[in-house]
Design an enzyme around this catalytic site. Structure first.
Site, PDB file in Angstrom:
ATOM      1  N   GLY A  13       0.830  -1.211   0.000  1.00  9.25           N
ATOM      2  CA  GLY A  13       0.000   0.000   0.000  1.00  9.25           C
ATOM      3  C   GLY A  13       0.859   1.254   0.000  1.00  9.25           C
ATOM      4  N   GLN A  14       0.228   2.405  -0.112  1.00 10.12           N
ATOM      5  CA  GLN A  14       0.978   3.675  -0.137  1.00 10.12           C
ATOM      6  C   GLN A  14       1.895   3.792   1.078  1.00 10.12           C
ATOM      7  OE1 GLN A  14      -0.927   7.401  -1.832  1.00 10.12           O
ATOM      8  NE2 GLN A  14      -2.587   6.592  -0.573  1.00 10.12           N
ATOM      9  N   TYR A  63      -9.101  -1.361   4.443  1.00 10.54           N
ATOM     10  CA  TYR A  63     -10.084  -1.305   3.348  1.00 10.54           C
ATOM     11  C   TYR A  63     -10.309   0.185   3.132  1.00 10.54           C
ATOM     12  CZ  TYR A  63     -14.194  -2.685   0.617  1.00 10.54           C
ATOM     13  OH  TYR A  63     -15.105  -2.900  -0.400  1.00 10.54           O
ATOM     14  N   ASP A 104      -8.815  10.314   9.893  1.00 12.54           N
ATOM     15  CA  ASP A 104      -9.598  11.504  10.269  1.00 12.54           C
ATOM     16  C   ASP A 104     -11.096  11.290   9.993  1.00 12.54           C
ATOM     17  OD1 ASP A 104      -8.944  11.361   7.530  1.00 12.54           O
ATOM     18  OD2 ASP A 104      -9.306  13.505   7.243  1.00 12.54           O
ATOM     19  N   TYR A 127     -16.566   3.325   6.053  1.00 18.29           N
ATOM     20  CA  TYR A 127     -15.106   3.297   6.228  1.00 18.29           C
ATOM     21  C   TYR A 127     -14.728   3.881   7.598  1.00 18.29           C
ATOM     22  CZ  TYR A 127     -10.276   4.996   5.657  1.00 18.29           C
ATOM     23  OH  TYR A 127      -8.940   5.290   5.847  1.00 18.29           O
ATOM     24  N   LYS A 131     -13.228   1.825  10.821  1.00 23.23           N
ATOM     25  CA  LYS A 131     -11.902   2.186  11.319  1.00 23.23           C
ATOM     26  C   LYS A 131     -11.987   2.550  12.807  1.00 23.23           C
ATOM     27  CE  LYS A 131      -8.433   2.700   9.341  1.00 23.23           C
ATOM     28  NZ  LYS A 131      -7.302   1.761   9.065  1.00 23.23           N
TER      29      LYS A 131
HETATM   30  N1  LIG Z   1      -5.295   6.993   1.853  1.00 17.69           N
HETATM   31  C1  LIG Z   1      -5.759   7.965   2.630  1.00 17.69           C
HETATM   32  O1  LIG Z   1      -6.084   9.062   2.164  1.00 17.69           O
HETATM   33  C2  LIG Z   1      -5.869   7.757   4.122  1.00 17.69           C
HETATM   34  C3  LIG Z   1      -6.419   8.784   4.910  1.00 17.69           C
HETATM   35  C4  LIG Z   1      -6.505   8.597   6.283  1.00 17.69           C
HETATM   36  C5  LIG Z   1      -6.068   7.423   6.856  1.00 17.69           C
HETATM   37  N2  LIG Z   1      -5.563   6.442   6.076  1.00 17.69           N
HETATM   38  C6  LIG Z   1      -5.120   5.199   6.719  1.00 17.69           C
HETATM   39  O2  LIG Z   1      -3.717   5.057   6.478  1.00 17.69           O
HETATM   40  C7  LIG Z   1      -3.396   3.675   6.392  1.00 17.69           C
HETATM   41  C8  LIG Z   1      -2.624   3.415   5.110  1.00 17.69           C
HETATM   42  O3  LIG Z   1      -3.443   3.782   4.006  1.00 17.69           O
HETATM   43  P1  LIG Z   1      -2.902   3.739   2.510  1.00 17.69           P
HETATM   44  O4  LIG Z   1      -3.243   5.043   1.878  1.00 17.69           O
HETATM   45  O5  LIG Z   1      -1.505   3.256   2.496  1.00 17.69           O
HETATM   46  O6  LIG Z   1      -3.885   2.630   1.916  1.00 17.69           O
HETATM   47  P2  LIG Z   1      -3.711   1.708   0.628  1.00 17.69           P
HETATM   48  O7  LIG Z   1      -2.694   2.273  -0.285  1.00 17.69           O
HETATM   49  O8  LIG Z   1      -5.092   1.429   0.155  1.00 17.69           O
HETATM   50  O9  LIG Z   1      -3.080   0.390   1.264  1.00 17.69           O
HETATM   51  C9  LIG Z   1      -3.849  -0.516   1.994  1.00 17.69           C
HETATM   52  C10 LIG Z   1      -3.207  -1.878   1.860  1.00 17.69           C
HETATM   53  O10 LIG Z   1      -4.091  -2.825   2.489  1.00 17.69           O
HETATM   54  C11 LIG Z   1      -4.247  -3.914   1.601  1.00 17.69           C
HETATM   55  N3  LIG Z   1      -5.500  -4.627   1.812  1.00 17.69           N
HETATM   56  C12 LIG Z   1      -6.755  -4.279   1.445  1.00 17.69           C
HETATM   57  N4  LIG Z   1      -7.608  -5.267   1.729  1.00 17.69           N
HETATM   58  C13 LIG Z   1      -6.879  -6.259   2.285  1.00 17.69           C
HETATM   59  C14 LIG Z   1      -7.182  -7.541   2.771  1.00 17.69           C
HETATM   60  N5  LIG Z   1      -8.417  -8.060   2.730  1.00 17.69           N
HETATM   61  N6  LIG Z   1      -6.181  -8.296   3.283  1.00 17.69           N
HETATM   62  C15 LIG Z   1      -4.924  -7.836   3.299  1.00 17.69           C
HETATM   63  N7  LIG Z   1      -4.564  -6.648   2.858  1.00 17.69           N
HETATM   64  C16 LIG Z   1      -5.533  -5.847   2.350  1.00 17.69           C
HETATM   65  C17 LIG Z   1      -4.221  -3.282   0.228  1.00 17.69           C
HETATM   66  O11 LIG Z   1      -3.980  -4.279  -0.748  1.00 17.69           O
HETATM   67  P3  LIG Z   1      -4.590  -4.036  -2.230  1.00 17.69           P
HETATM   68  O12 LIG Z   1      -3.951  -2.797  -2.740  1.00 17.69           O
HETATM   69  O13 LIG Z   1      -4.214  -5.278  -2.978  1.00 17.69           O
HETATM   70  O14 LIG Z   1      -6.069  -3.872  -2.032  1.00 17.69           O
HETATM   71  C18 LIG Z   1      -3.070  -2.295   0.384  1.00 17.69           C
HETATM   72  O15 LIG Z   1      -1.817  -2.901   0.193  1.00 17.69           O
HETATM   73  C19 LIG Z   1      -4.718   2.920   6.501  1.00 17.69           C
HETATM   74  O16 LIG Z   1      -4.903   2.508   7.829  1.00 17.69           O
HETATM   75  C20 LIG Z   1      -5.769   3.962   6.140  1.00 17.69           C
HETATM   76  O17 LIG Z   1      -7.010   3.688   6.747  1.00 17.69           O
HETATM   77  C21 LIG Z   1      -5.436   6.578   4.714  1.00 17.69           C
END
Ligand SMILES: NC(=O)c1ccc[n+]([C@@H]2O[C@H](COP(=O)([O-])OP(=O)(O)OC[C@H]3O[C@@H](n4cnc5c(N)ncnc54)[C@H](OP(=O)(O)O)[C@@H]3O)[C@@H](O)[C@H]2O)c1
Length: 296
Positions: A13-14, A63, A104, A127, A131
């Protein structure tokens, strides 16, 4: 000094991608991502914990498909709440430290200012709701944990917000971006550095002492609150003069102009003073991180 064994979940993931690179200097890293691991199957994760015997787990999975979660609540809840709860219980039983990331979007955005850790969550969408449930399970498990709530995570990786803006700009001379959603743009690399090598103990024997000093919930995002419009405008403005995408006009729009399945909070920016104070670290301004991310 005994090297730490670290289990990283969500390494593709990111955030997980950047965290993987930071964890190398801290210990032996066992990194997994979907579909190698599936958080909708908690038993598989428990087996992984039994096999790898980590001292620390970093959960970067989530997710994150905010709109899709509205019609897929069961899976969103498994990934964001039920399985993190199961992981936390295992951490508690085995004396493992847990780092978890939240959002957030646990807030409704109605406060009229930046949110602090003691503000009451009231998520507007599935979502955010799932969370928040994940946070609650972890804190109630009694395991050694840190939960970092963050906001608007971006990176140069495919599918991230920056690449989306560049893709839109390649096909549109004007972009209309909402001005009534306020948050903290957070560079995934900055978040990875601040939640790993900068603060984490070096060596397995220091884990317990570390979590005795630092535990619980922290807000952690790029410093400063901005609208999606300002963020997008800065992305384009920071491009080199010679880049043709710099000619893209960024126009304001309102959230109601883009109906979507999930409601979004209007002002969910996070106040991160507690992190800065407790860890003695100055969080970079959002625009400084953005500039760095564009040249890296
Ligand atoms: N992105 C945002 O703007 C944002 C904002 C606030 C908080 N956050 C939090 O920051 C954290 C990191 O977010 P991110 O942006 O890095 O998210 P991301 O890029 O969507 O990465 C999430 C990872 O989780 C994996 N994943 C999804 N479903 C799964 C499952 N069933 N089993 C195992 N792995 C699974 C995804 O795999 P796939 O790619 O194969 O689905 C991906 O590698 C998370 O906790 C998110 O809630 C993110």
């Amino acid at each position: 000094m005994k090297r730490m064994r670290i289990l990283l979940l969500g390494s593709g993931g990111q955030l997980g991608w950047e965290v993987h690179r930071q964890l190398f200097c801290l210990g032996d890293v066992f990194a997994y991502d979907y579909p190698q691991i599936d958080l909708t199957k908690p038993n598989e994760i428990v087996k992984l914990i039994q096999n790898d015997k980590p001292d620390l787990i970093y959960n970067a999975t989530a997710y994150t498909a905010v709109d899709r979660a509205e019609s897929d609540e069961k899976n969103a809840r498994m990934v964001n709440a039920t399985t993190p709860g199961e992981i936390a219980e295992n951490c508690q039983k085995r004396g493992i430290g847990l780092i978890h990331v939240s959002t957030d979007y646990v807030f409704d955005g109605q406060k009229g200012g930046d949110y602090v850790e003691i503000d009451k969550p009231n998520p507007l969408n599935v979502y955010g709701k799932t969370k928040y449930e994940g946070e609650e399970y972890i804190s109630q498990s009694g395991c050694m944990h840190l939960i970092f709530r963050t906001s608007w995570v971006y990176s140069r990786r495919k599918g991230g917000f920056l690449e989306k803006v560049f893709d839109w700009a390649r096909t549109n001379r004007e972009l209309r971006i909402v001005v009534d959603q306020i948050g903290n743009p957070t560079w995934a690399r900055m978040l990875a550095v601040l939640t790993t090598s900068t603060i984490m103990p070096k060596g397995q024997e220091f884990i317990t002492g570390f979590f005795e000093q630092h535990h619980g919930l922290y807000h952690l995002g790029g410093k400063g609150a901005v609208s999606r419009f300002e963020f997008t405008k800065a992305i384009i403005d920071f491009l080199p003069e010679s880049d043709p995408l710099r000619q893209t006009r960024i126009l304001t729009a309102m959230t109601v102009d883009f109906p979507s399945p999930a409601a979004r909070p209007a002002h969910s920016a996070l106040n991160c003073d507690k992190f800065e104070k407790d860890f003695g670290i100055q969080i970079p301004a959002w625009h400084e991180s953005l500039q760095l991310s564009l040249i890296s």
